[in-house]
Design a protein around this motif. Structure first.
Motif, PDB file in Angstrom:
ATOM      1  N   ALA A 113      -1.039 -35.345  -0.292  1.00 16.39           N
ATOM      2  CA  ALA A 113      -0.471 -36.559  -0.883  1.00 16.39           C
ATOM      3  C   ALA A 113      -1.538 -37.507  -1.426  1.00 16.39           C
ATOM      4  CB  ALA A 113       0.392 -37.276   0.152  1.00 16.39           C
ATOM      5  N   LYS A 114      -2.751 -37.433  -0.923  1.00 18.81           N
ATOM      6  CA  LYS A 114      -3.777 -38.358  -1.417  1.00 18.81           C
ATOM      7  C   LYS A 114      -4.341 -37.922  -2.764  1.00 18.81           C
ATOM      8  CE  LYS A 114      -7.593 -36.220   1.187  1.00 18.81           C
ATOM      9  NZ  LYS A 114      -8.425 -36.353   2.390  1.00 18.81           N
ATOM     10  N   TRP A 115      -3.951 -36.726  -3.216  1.00 16.54           N
ATOM     11  CA  TRP A 115      -4.396 -36.267  -4.519  1.00 16.54           C
ATOM     12  C   TRP A 115      -3.204 -36.041  -5.447  1.00 16.54           C
ATOM     13  CZ3 TRP A 115      -9.026 -36.863  -6.458  1.00 16.54           C
ATOM     14  CH2 TRP A 115     -10.111 -36.980  -5.589  1.00 16.54           C
ATOM     15  N   CYS A 116      -2.723 -34.833  -5.581  1.00 16.78           N
ATOM     16  CA  CYS A 116      -1.734 -34.531  -6.628  1.00 16.78           C
ATOM     17  C   CYS A 116      -0.393 -34.043  -6.103  1.00 16.78           C
ATOM     18  CB  CYS A 116      -2.312 -33.484  -7.584  1.00 16.78           C
ATOM     19  SG  CYS A 116      -3.880 -33.963  -8.344  1.00 16.78           S
ATOM     20  N   GLY A 117      -0.193 -34.044  -4.788  1.00 19.68           N
ATOM     21  CA  GLY A 117       1.028 -33.490  -4.232  1.00 19.68           C
ATOM     22  C   GLY A 117       1.704 -34.414  -3.241  1.00 19.68           C
ATOM     23  N   THR A 118       2.399 -33.805  -2.293  1.00 18.59           N
ATOM     24  CA  THR A 118       3.113 -34.531  -1.249  1.00 18.59           C
ATOM     25  C   THR A 118       2.875 -33.827   0.081  1.00 18.59           C
ATOM     26  OG1 THR A 118       5.125 -33.188  -1.452  1.00 18.59           O
ATOM     27  CG2 THR A 118       4.940 -35.132  -2.902  1.00 18.59           C
ATOM     28  N   ASP A 119       3.264 -34.483   1.166  1.00 13.98           N
ATOM     29  CA  ASP A 119       3.145 -33.841   2.473  1.00 13.98           C
ATOM     30  C   ASP A 119       3.910 -32.519   2.499  1.00 13.98           C
ATOM     31  OD1 ASP A 119       1.626 -35.951   3.376  1.00 13.98           O
ATOM     32  OD2 ASP A 119       3.256 -36.899   4.506  1.00 13.98           O
ATOM     33  N   LYS A 120       5.099 -32.514   1.931  1.00 13.99           N
ATOM     34  CA  LYS A 120       5.919 -31.292   1.943  1.00 13.99           C
ATOM     35  C   LYS A 120       5.269 -30.180   1.137  1.00 13.99           C
ATOM     36  CE  LYS A 120      10.577 -29.488   1.200  1.00 13.99           C
ATOM     37  NZ  LYS A 120      10.063 -28.198   0.689  1.00 13.99           N
ATOM     38  N   GLN A 121       4.769 -30.503  -0.050  1.00 13.56           N
ATOM     39  CA  GLN A 121       4.118 -29.476  -0.864  1.00 13.56           C
ATOM     40  C   GLN A 121       2.900 -28.909  -0.142  1.00 13.56           C
ATOM     41  OE1 GLN A 121       3.781 -32.036  -4.391  1.00 13.56           O
ATOM     42  NE2 GLN A 121       4.895 -30.477  -5.564  1.00 13.56           N
ATOM     43  N   MET A 122       2.146 -29.769   0.507  1.00 12.82           N
ATOM     44  CA  MET A 122       0.967 -29.319   1.240  1.00 12.82           C
ATOM     45  C   MET A 122       1.360 -28.404   2.393  1.00 12.82           C
ATOM     46  SD  MET A 122      -1.826 -31.593   3.354  1.00 12.82           S
ATOM     47  CE  MET A 122      -0.605 -32.119   4.575  1.00 12.82           C
ATOM     48  N   MET A 123       2.372 -28.796   3.169  1.00 13.82           N
ATOM     49  CA  MET A 123       2.763 -27.993   4.319  1.00 13.82           C
ATOM     50  C   MET A 123       3.408 -26.681   3.881  1.00 13.82           C
ATOM     51  SD  MET A 123       1.491 -29.743   6.661  1.00 13.82           S
ATOM     52  CE  MET A 123       1.939 -28.573   7.945  1.00 13.82           C
ATOM     53  N   ASP A 124       4.182 -26.711   2.814  1.00 14.50           N
ATOM     54  CA  ASP A 124       4.752 -25.460   2.301  1.00 14.50           C
ATOM     55  C   ASP A 124       3.640 -24.494   1.898  1.00 14.50           C
ATOM     56  OD1 ASP A 124       7.312 -26.394   2.690  1.00 14.50           O
ATOM     57  OD2 ASP A 124       7.673 -26.888   0.586  1.00 14.50           O
ATOM     58  N   PHE A 125       2.619 -25.013   1.233  1.00 13.31           N
ATOM     59  CA  PHE A 125       1.478 -24.194   0.822  1.00 13.31           C
ATOM     60  C   PHE A 125       0.773 -23.614   2.050  1.00 13.31           C
ATOM     61  CE2 PHE A 125      -3.043 -23.739  -0.116  1.00 13.31           C
ATOM     62  CZ  PHE A 125      -3.020 -22.935  -1.245  1.00 13.31           C
ATOM     63  N   ALA A 126       0.562 -24.455   3.064  1.00  9.43           N
ATOM     64  CA  ALA A 126      -0.144 -24.009   4.271  1.00  9.43           C
ATOM     65  C   ALA A 126       0.655 -22.957   5.029  1.00  9.43           C
ATOM     66  CB  ALA A 126      -0.425 -25.206   5.173  1.00  9.43           C
ATOM     67  N   GLU A 127       1.977 -23.117   5.079  1.00 13.49           N
ATOM     68  CA  GLU A 127       2.813 -22.138   5.764  1.00 13.49           C
ATOM     69  C   GLU A 127       2.794 -20.794   5.043  1.00 13.49           C
ATOM     70  OE1 GLU A 127       6.690 -23.855   6.425  1.00 13.49           O
ATOM     71  OE2 GLU A 127       5.766 -25.717   7.157  1.00 13.49           O
ATOM     72  N   ARG A 128       2.748 -20.821   3.718  1.00 12.61           N
ATOM     73  CA  ARG A 128       2.638 -19.563   2.969  1.00 12.61           C
ATOM     74  C   ARG A 128       1.317 -18.872   3.278  1.00 12.61           C
ATOM     75  NH1 ARG A 128       5.011 -22.698  -1.159  1.00 12.61           N
ATOM     76  NH2 ARG A 128       2.989 -23.016  -2.197  1.00 12.61           N
ATOM     77  N   ALA A 129       0.260 -19.660   3.456  1.00  9.63           N
ATOM     78  CA  ALA A 129      -1.040 -19.070   3.797  1.00  9.63           C
ATOM     79  C   ALA A 129      -0.966 -18.331   5.128  1.00  9.63           C
ATOM     80  CB  ALA A 129      -2.112 -20.156   3.840  1.00  9.63           C
ATOM     81  N   VAL A 130      -0.251 -18.901   6.099  1.00  7.36           N
ATOM     82  CA  VAL A 130      -0.094 -18.230   7.399  1.00  7.36           C
ATOM     83  C   VAL A 130       0.665 -16.917   7.225  1.00  7.36           C
ATOM     84  CG1 VAL A 130       0.874 -18.414   9.726  1.00  7.36           C
ATOM     85  CG2 VAL A 130      -0.159 -20.427   8.649  1.00  7.36           C
ATOM     86  N   ARG A 131       1.745 -16.965   6.474  1.00  4.43           N
ATOM     87  CA  ARG A 131       2.565 -15.754   6.279  1.00  4.43           C
ATOM     88  C   ARG A 131       1.801 -14.666   5.536  1.00  4.43           C
ATOM     89  NH1 ARG A 131       6.579 -19.640   4.874  1.00  4.43           N
ATOM     90  NH2 ARG A 131       6.295 -19.153   2.659  1.00  4.43           N
ATOM     91  N   ASN A 132       0.933 -15.072   4.614  1.00  7.85           N
ATOM     92  CA  ASN A 132       0.259 -14.101   3.745  1.00  7.85           C
ATOM     93  C   ASN A 132      -1.105 -13.648   4.263  1.00  7.85           C
ATOM     94  OD1 ASN A 132       2.405 -14.301   1.952  1.00  7.85           O
ATOM     95  ND2 ASN A 132       1.443 -15.930   0.762  1.00  7.85           N
ATOM     96  N   ALA A 133      -1.567 -14.224   5.344  1.00  7.10           N
ATOM     97  CA  ALA A 133      -2.911 -13.896   5.829  1.00  7.10           C
ATOM     98  C   ALA A 133      -2.980 -12.446   6.297  1.00  7.10           C
ATOM     99  CB  ALA A 133      -3.300 -14.837   6.975  1.00  7.10           C
ATOM    100  N   PRO A 134      -3.873 -11.659   5.726  1.00  3.97           N
ATOM    101  CA  PRO A 134      -4.020 -10.275   6.198  1.00  3.97           C
ATOM    102  C   PRO A 134      -4.793 -10.232   7.514  1.00  3.97           C
ATOM    103  CG  PRO A 134      -5.608 -10.734   4.463  1.00  3.97           C
ATOM    104  CD  PRO A 134      -4.764 -11.967   4.595  1.00  3.97           C
TER     105      PRO A 134
END
Length: 277
Positions: free
Chosen positions: A127-148
């Motif tokens: 949120a302090k740059w170009c997104g929101t808390d939700k966008q950041m957390m959605d991105f982070a959760e995808r990273a967990v799901r996709n981590a090999p």
């Protein structure tokens, strides 16, 4: 690290680029150095905390860094390095929509699990740059799901929690049933990361902290056992007394775990100066 060496004296890099102008590695290093120097001039803190003259100089340097990264990408078409620089630079240049998505797609096409690239993109979406808390957390959760398996990528989620804490303080939503479940996934994923992975020690500190905040004291204690007594990392370095904060969190984890003993090499007084791991 070559960028750090070049930051002190880049004459050798200039000579390298002069003798071999089509070398993609040299061009990428040059682009990395430009964006690093721009951020050095800007310094830390939010926009309203940076002196106007430093912010102006910072913004003036960004287009050159982007151009250098684009040139490096042309010289080294399969190298993700220039794309990480472009993603880093896109944030303060306020790239939006397809502008940023094109850069992100370019990176993941070359390396879909690039840790540094994901960290930079996480910063873009906060949120302090170009997104929101939700966008950041959605991105982070995808990273967990996709981590090999064997990748530290799931640790990106811990940095997202840290951003929430920085932004919202004690009211940050970092101790919820959902967070607890994802932290278990992160712990399992990081358990497969090789011990010599550069990112692993610092991630263990964040993982221990947020597990403790979520009442997962046995799991937190396991991380503290792996860390040992060293506390020179986030989140302890964000506290007024890092050593005391580390000692308290570790002590609570031990006290609230049935077998709460720390091994001899992990116990004793907390020490400053290393990240452990």
């Amino acid at each position: 690290m070559l960028q750090e060496i070049a930051g002190h004296d880049d004459a050798w890099l200039d000579e390298w680029r002069r003798k071999d102008p089509d070398n993609g590695d040299a061009a990428t290093l040059h682009a990395q150095l430009l964006v690093h120097r721009a951020w050095e001039i800007r310094g830390p803190g939010y926009v309203n905390q940076v002196p106007p003259e430093r912010m102006q100089r910072f913004r003036q340097m960004l287009p050159a860094a982007m151009k250098a990264a684009q040139h490096a990408a042309e010289l080294a078409p399969r190298d993700p390095g220039p794309w990480v620089v472009m993603i880093t630079t896109a944030r303060p240049l306020k790239y939006r929509g397809m502008q940023f998505n094109t850069l992100w797609e370019g990176l993941v096409e070359r390396d879909p699990h690039h840790y540094s690239g994901h960290w930079q993109a996480l910063q873009y979406w906060c949120a302090k740059w170009c997104g929101t808390d939700k966008q950041m957390m959605d991105f982070a959760e995808r990273a967990v799901r996709n981590a090999p398996e064997g990748s530290p990528l799931a640790g990106i989620y811990l940095h997202a929690l840290s951003e929430l804490t920085e932004r919202h303080g004690a009211s940050a939503p970092v101790a919820t049933a959902k967070v607890k479940g994802i932290l278990a996934e992160v712990a399992r994923s990081l358990g497969h990361v090789p011990e010599d992975a550069e990112e692993l020690p610092r991630l263990r500190h964040l993982l221990a902290y947020y597990l403790g905040e979520n009442g997962e004291h046995a799991a937190a204690l396991e991380q503290f056992r792996l860390i040992g007594p060293w506390c020179g990392a986030e989140p302890w370095t964000d506290k007024g007394d890092p050593v005391a904060a580390f000692q308290l969190a570790r002590g609570i984890a031990a006290a609230r775990t049935e077998d709460g003993k720390l091994p001899a090499d992990a116990g004793g007084v907390a020490r400053w100066g290393r990240t452990g791991g």
